[in-house]
Design a protein around this motif. Structure first.
Motif, PDB file in Angstrom:
ATOM      1  N   VAL A  71      37.238  47.338  37.938  1.00 38.28           N
ATOM      2  CA  VAL A  71      36.118  46.552  37.424  1.00 38.28           C
ATOM      3  C   VAL A  71      36.464  45.072  37.557  1.00 38.28           C
ATOM      4  CG1 VAL A  71      34.690  46.040  35.421  1.00 38.28           C
ATOM      5  CG2 VAL A  71      35.457  48.395  35.831  1.00 38.28           C
ATOM      6  N   GLU A  72      35.583  44.333  38.239  1.00 40.03           N
ATOM      7  CA  GLU A  72      35.816  42.920  38.497  1.00 40.03           C
ATOM      8  C   GLU A  72      34.811  42.087  37.714  1.00 40.03           C
ATOM      9  OE1 GLU A  72      38.110  41.517  41.484  1.00 40.03           O
ATOM     10  OE2 GLU A  72      38.976  43.116  40.271  1.00 40.03           O
ATOM     11  N   ALA A  73      35.325  41.160  36.904  1.00 37.96           N
ATOM     12  CA  ALA A  73      34.463  40.307  36.090  1.00 37.96           C
ATOM     13  C   ALA A  73      34.118  38.999  36.784  1.00 37.96           C
ATOM     14  CB  ALA A  73      35.141  40.003  34.754  1.00 37.96           C
ATOM     15  N   GLY A  74      34.721  38.732  37.939  1.00 38.09           N
ATOM     16  CA  GLY A  74      34.445  37.487  38.640  1.00 38.09           C
ATOM     17  C   GLY A  74      35.053  37.497  40.024  1.00 38.09           C
ATOM     18  N   PHE A  75      34.866  36.385  40.729  1.00 40.85           N
ATOM     19  CA  PHE A  75      35.500  36.183  42.032  1.00 40.85           C
ATOM     20  C   PHE A  75      35.701  34.694  42.217  1.00 40.85           C
ATOM     21  CE2 PHE A  75      31.081  35.601  42.959  1.00 40.85           C
ATOM     22  CZ  PHE A  75      30.999  34.732  44.029  1.00 40.85           C
ATOM     23  N   ASN A  76      36.348  34.298  43.312  1.00 43.94           N
ATOM     24  CA  ASN A  76      36.759  32.915  43.483  1.00 43.94           C
ATOM     25  C   ASN A  76      36.344  32.364  44.842  1.00 43.94           C
ATOM     26  OD1 ASN A  76      38.882  32.577  41.065  1.00 43.94           O
ATOM     27  ND2 ASN A  76      39.163  34.593  41.999  1.00 43.94           N
ATOM     28  N   CYS A 194      47.073  39.695  46.231  1.00 43.60           N
ATOM     29  CA  CYS A 194      47.646  38.418  45.817  1.00 43.60           C
ATOM     30  C   CYS A 194      46.957  37.851  44.583  1.00 43.60           C
ATOM     31  CB  CYS A 194      47.596  37.413  46.967  1.00 43.60           C
ATOM     32  SG  CYS A 194      45.926  36.883  47.427  1.00 43.60           S
ATOM     33  N   HIS A 195      45.819  38.406  44.240  1.00 46.39           N
ATOM     34  CA  HIS A 195      45.063  37.934  43.073  1.00 46.39           C
ATOM     35  C   HIS A 195      44.296  39.128  42.533  1.00 46.39           C
ATOM     36  CE1 HIS A 195      42.273  35.521  40.632  1.00 46.39           C
ATOM     37  NE2 HIS A 195      43.076  34.490  40.822  1.00 46.39           N
ATOM     38  N   ASP A 196      43.990  39.113  41.250  1.00 46.33           N
ATOM     39  CA  ASP A 196      43.283  40.256  40.672  1.00 46.33           C
ATOM     40  C   ASP A 196      41.777  40.192  40.894  1.00 46.33           C
ATOM     41  OD1 ASP A 196      42.749  38.190  38.953  1.00 46.33           O
ATOM     42  OD2 ASP A 196      43.556  39.151  37.158  1.00 46.33           O
ATOM     43  N   ASN A 253      51.659  34.278  45.717  1.00 44.35           N
ATOM     44  CA  ASN A 253      51.604  35.622  45.147  1.00 44.35           C
ATOM     45  C   ASN A 253      51.333  36.706  46.186  1.00 44.35           C
ATOM     46  OD1 ASN A 253      51.829  34.982  42.213  1.00 44.35           O
ATOM     47  ND2 ASN A 253      49.970  33.811  42.642  1.00 44.35           N
ATOM     48  N   MET A 254      51.364  36.333  47.459  1.00 44.90           N
ATOM     49  CA  MET A 254      51.057  37.271  48.528  1.00 44.90           C
ATOM     50  C   MET A 254      52.282  38.116  48.871  1.00 44.90           C
ATOM     51  SD  MET A 254      49.744  36.448  52.390  1.00 44.90           S
ATOM     52  CE  MET A 254      48.345  35.518  51.777  1.00 44.90           C
ATOM     53  N   THR A 255      52.085  39.432  48.928  1.00 43.79           N
ATOM     54  CA  THR A 255      53.119  40.352  49.380  1.00 43.79           C
ATOM     55  C   THR A 255      52.788  40.793  50.796  1.00 43.79           C
ATOM     56  OG1 THR A 255      53.471  41.164  47.126  1.00 43.79           O
ATOM     57  CG2 THR A 255      54.300  42.528  48.927  1.00 43.79           C
TER      58      THR A 255
END
Length: 389
Positions: A71-76, A194-196, A253-255
């Motif tokens: 469940v995603e509450a936003g994006f960037n 890299c990001h949630d 934060n990138m793997t």
């Protein structure tokens, strides 16, 4: 063979519609030219609007989606220096769910036998006949044998290259198209994101997208000229380019990891009108294509299915001819709004070859406005979670 509705195409749209009709006791047959394994192997987006989640819940096929979906509450939005977060839940009271289209496909396929939804796989030479009358037919070849299906309605869910749209006379239909001068080079890897939340990035080197399929599987994209070849892009080169375009926060934060799939997808905006002619209705990519910016493709197909099921149930259950007659106008009203959003977000986040310093300044000004205006963010958020059906 006779049925009430013949559905061409067993992708998510075709199977969703088939399940909805069977739940109402309406006979239908789904005809697909590919094998099940091939259909499941197609890698597609996985950001689901409430219309798509709602159909799966209505069918009682959302158990795995609720268990495994993110469940995603936003994006960037990123401009190379900062992340501009669009708080979708705060702005609209709704969320989206990250759940791969492949998983939706699997859920629909697995449920078909027990729900009495018949699917003919590997049907060759599919053709539509007599669509302007009340007894349209579909012919196909299976294992060297010719077959014919008579129906009251045919619904084309067979994609951009399928036979359904081509069955509508050129004197009746009209196409609207915008082909973009770049494609999306995508890499799928079993690494944590890299990001949630998703990141759409506009960098001087070009566009990038960081997305995910799960907590352990990530999907990344960079835009490239259409002349590029995927074999010229090693995994290392893609990861290096992503680290630059996504900006320092995401890069930190990138793997990195080996790709399990790489491809280049061309981008286009396409709409065909009308979405109904005679006894033929079109759903999904058979009638429209959106660039993947904004993740509207599957969700727009789901809204078509919602309207098509509503129209066909009205016809068979209430003898409501107006329901089918109004299908195209109702579906196209939402299609064009979704096309507008995908087109505008594509224009905002990509560098076009014909653009100069003025156009770049306009992008910067728009991103600055979005970063500081709740009203601007609300408009984006409303479109991102999906307009009402």
């Amino acid at each position: 063979m006779k049925t009430q509705v013949a559905i061409i195409g067993a992708g998510p749209a075709g199977l969703m519609l088939g399940h909805l009709l069977r739940a109402e006791g309406i006979d239908c047959l789904v005809i697909e030219r590919q094998a099940p394994d091939y259909v499941l192997s197609r890698i597609r987006a996985g950001v689901l609007e409430q219309v798509t989640v709602g159909i799966m819940a209505r069918l009682g096929l959302d158990a795995r989606l609720r268990r495994e979906g993110l469940v995603e509450a936003g994006f960037n939005l990123a401009d190379g220096e900062r992340l501009i977060r669009i708080d979708v839940q705060d702005l609209t009271g709704q969320t989206v769910v990250v759940y791969g289209q492949t998983e939706i496909q699997r859920d629909l396929m697995d449920a078909a036998p027990e729900r009495g939804l018949e699917v003919v796989w590997e049907a060759a030479d599919v053709a539509l006949h007599d669509i302007e009358g009340d007894t349209p037919r579909v012919t196909y070849t299976k294992d060297g044998t010719n077959h014919e299906v008579s129906a009251r309605f045919i619904v084309g869910c067979d994609g951009y290259h399928g036979p359904s749209r081509q069955a509508i006379p050129a004197t009746v239909g009209r196409s609207f198209e915008r082909v973009y001068p770049f494609g999306w080079l995508g890499i799928l890897a079993d690494v944590p994101p890299c990001h949630d939340e998703l990141i759409y990035a506009n960098h001087e080197r070009g566009f990038a997208l960081a997305s995910m399929r799960s907590h352990t599987r990530s999907r990344y994209y960079v835009d490239v000229p259409l002349t590029e070849k995927v074999e010229d892009w090693s995994d290392a080169r893609i990861w290096d380019e992503l680290a630059v375009r996504l900006g320092p926060e995401a890069a930190a934060n990138m793997t990195r990891g080996p790709s399990i799939e790489k491809s280049i997808a061309p981008l286009r905006s396409f709409v065909f009108e009308p979405m109904r002619h005679g006894s033929l209705l079109l759903c999904g990519d058979a009638a429209h294509i959106v660039p993947p910016t904004g993740a509207k493709g599957l969700n727009l197909a789901a809204s078509d299915v919602h309207y098509a099921a509503e129209a066909l149930v009205g016809w068979f259950k209430r003898h409501d001819a107006d329901a089918v007659a109004g299908y195209s106008d109702k579906a196209l009203a939402r299609v064009w709004k979704s096309e507008r959003f995908s087109w505008s977000l594509t224009k905002l986040m990509h560098r076009f070859p014909e653009d100069g310093p003025f156009e770049r300044r306009m992008q910067v000004a728009e991103l600055d406005y979005i970063a500081t205006s709740r009203a601007a963010q609300q408009g984006i958020a409303e479109n991102y979670v999906g307009l009402p059906v």
